[in-house]
Design an enzyme around this catalytic site. Structure first.
Site, PDB file in Angstrom:
ATOM      1  N   SER A  95      -6.277   4.341  -1.556  1.00  0.00           N
ATOM      2  CA  SER A  95      -6.878   3.457  -0.984  1.00  0.00           C
ATOM      3  C   SER A  95      -7.451   3.792   0.202  1.00  0.00           C
ATOM      4  CB  SER A  95      -5.848   2.210  -0.782  1.00  0.00           C
ATOM      5  OG  SER A  95      -5.617   1.875  -1.828  1.00  0.00           O
ATOM      6  N   LYS A 170     -10.712  -3.204  -3.612  1.00  0.00           N
ATOM      7  CA  LYS A 170      -9.276  -2.802  -3.209  1.00  0.00           C
ATOM      8  C   LYS A 170      -9.028  -3.611  -1.982  1.00  0.00           C
ATOM      9  CE  LYS A 170      -5.157  -1.027  -2.587  1.00  0.00           C
ATOM     10  NZ  LYS A 170      -4.046  -1.296  -3.379  1.00  0.00           N
ATOM     11  N   LYS A 238      -3.297   0.144   7.557  1.00  0.00           N
ATOM     12  CA  LYS A 238      -4.333   0.759   7.279  1.00  0.00           C
ATOM     13  C   LYS A 238      -5.424   0.243   6.582  1.00  0.00           C
ATOM     14  CE  LYS A 238      -3.967   3.085   3.673  1.00  0.00           C
ATOM     15  NZ  LYS A 238      -4.303   2.972   2.139  1.00  0.00           N
TER      16      LYS A 238
END
Ligand code: NAD
Length: 296
Positions: A95, A170, A238
């Site tokens: 990701s 995502k 993140k």
């Protein structure tokens, strides 16, 4: 098929084991030797670096923490492009930021290596069961070509568009989960302060519209005081940083995302970054001076 697998962390280990179980020859590398040894014990072939993985395999899967790790693994001196050959394909499942995906895709294209991005959702449990939701970006042709591999790893596959569309999707997923955990914590803190135990509220509302996997998975984790990752809070930070940065780049306002990102950063700065993202509930525990544990 000869498949390369780079990044044998919480997700990469069960995913590569599923590929072995499906009968593939899996060549593996991770900078942590113990992770490689575990996979060799399951029948994988250890390689000394990412270049050697690419040289030995056709399709190379990367499952790494963030954009800089993927860039290093692909373009570094001992990277995938250094070991490429005719037939090398990059299946990038980490990701990462959509802009980084596009950059890496361009470098791969220039090197003659087709790339499909395929970030996943479903956690370590979904990875172990081969039931991940996989959000792809790239060409339809490559998606179809790699479908037999993706089918081993996931139960829901979607081609969302060209390169970058998978990681954009995502980020939408990650933003919703983060904001929802914070919303659940805020609402349940108010309920507990007003005298109704979290477990009572949970049992009362889970049959209605407010129920969700966050309520079932993350609230119950907080009630059981179970914060072992799973999905580390630092990895979610993140994702939220990538989401807010993407929002800035495309002019999408993200006031909730920015706020929740700061809550997560506060917890990480106070030593909770390696706990599960359910630890976001602790932000409200600290604010309100309570715990969401089950009533004795
Ligand atoms: P992790 O930190 O457990 O594993 C990453 C692995 O990559 C580590 O073993 C690390 O040693 C290795 N690594 C780092 N740099 C490397 C390099 N240059 N070459 C080779 N190996 C290298 O992370 P994870 O939980 O497995 O997550 C991987 C990706 O999947 C992340 O992008 C994460 O956001 C995403 N993801 C995680 C979950 C989850 O529940 N853990 C769920 C969905 C998606």
């Amino acid at each position: 098929m000869k498949i390369g697998f780079i990044g044998l962390g919480a997700m990469g280990r069960p995913m590569s084991k599923n590929l072995l179980r499906a009968g593939h020859e899996v060549h593996v590398y991770d900078i942590v030797p113990a992770a490689v040894e575990e996979l060799v014990g399951c029948g994988a072939i250890a390689e000394p670096n990412n270049k050697a993985v690419a040289a030995a395999a056709g399709v190379v899967i990367t499952m790494l923490p963030n954009s800089p790790h993927v860039k290093a693994a692909v373009t570094g001196p001992d990277g995938i492009l250094a070991g490429k050959h005719e037939g090398t394909i990059l299946l990038e499942m980490s990701s990462i930021a959509p802009l980084a995906t596009k950059e890496i895709g361009k470098l791969c294209e220039e090197a003659g290596v087709p790339m499909l991005e395929a970030p996943v959702s479903g956690g370590v449990g979904g990875a172990a069961e081969g039931k991940l939701a996989i959000m792809c970006g790239g060409s339809e042709e490559l998606f179809q070509q790699l479908k037999p591999i993706l089918d081993v790893l996931g139960s829901s596959l979607c081609l969302c568009g060209g390169l970058g569309a998978g990681n954009t999707t995502k980020l939408v997923n990650q933003h919703i989960i983060a904001v929802e955990i914070a919303a659940v914590a805020e609402a349940f803190a108010m309920g507990k302060k007003a005298g109704v135990e979290p477990e009572v509220v949970y049992n009362a509302i889970r049959g209605g519209y407010a129920n969700s996997r966050v309520l079932d998975g993350k609230l119950t984790a907080a009630m059981d005081r179970e914060f072992k990752a799973g999905f580390r809070l630092d990895l979610h930070i993140k994702d939220m940083a990538n989401a807010v940065e993407t929002g800035c780049a495309v002019g999408a306002p993200m006031p909730l995302g920015s706020l929740v990102l700061d809550m997560m950063k506060y917890l990480s700065a106070n030593g909770l970054g390696s706990e599960d993202n359910a630890a976001l509930m602790k932000y409200y525990e600290k604010l309100a001076g309570l715990e969401f544990g089950r009533a004795q």
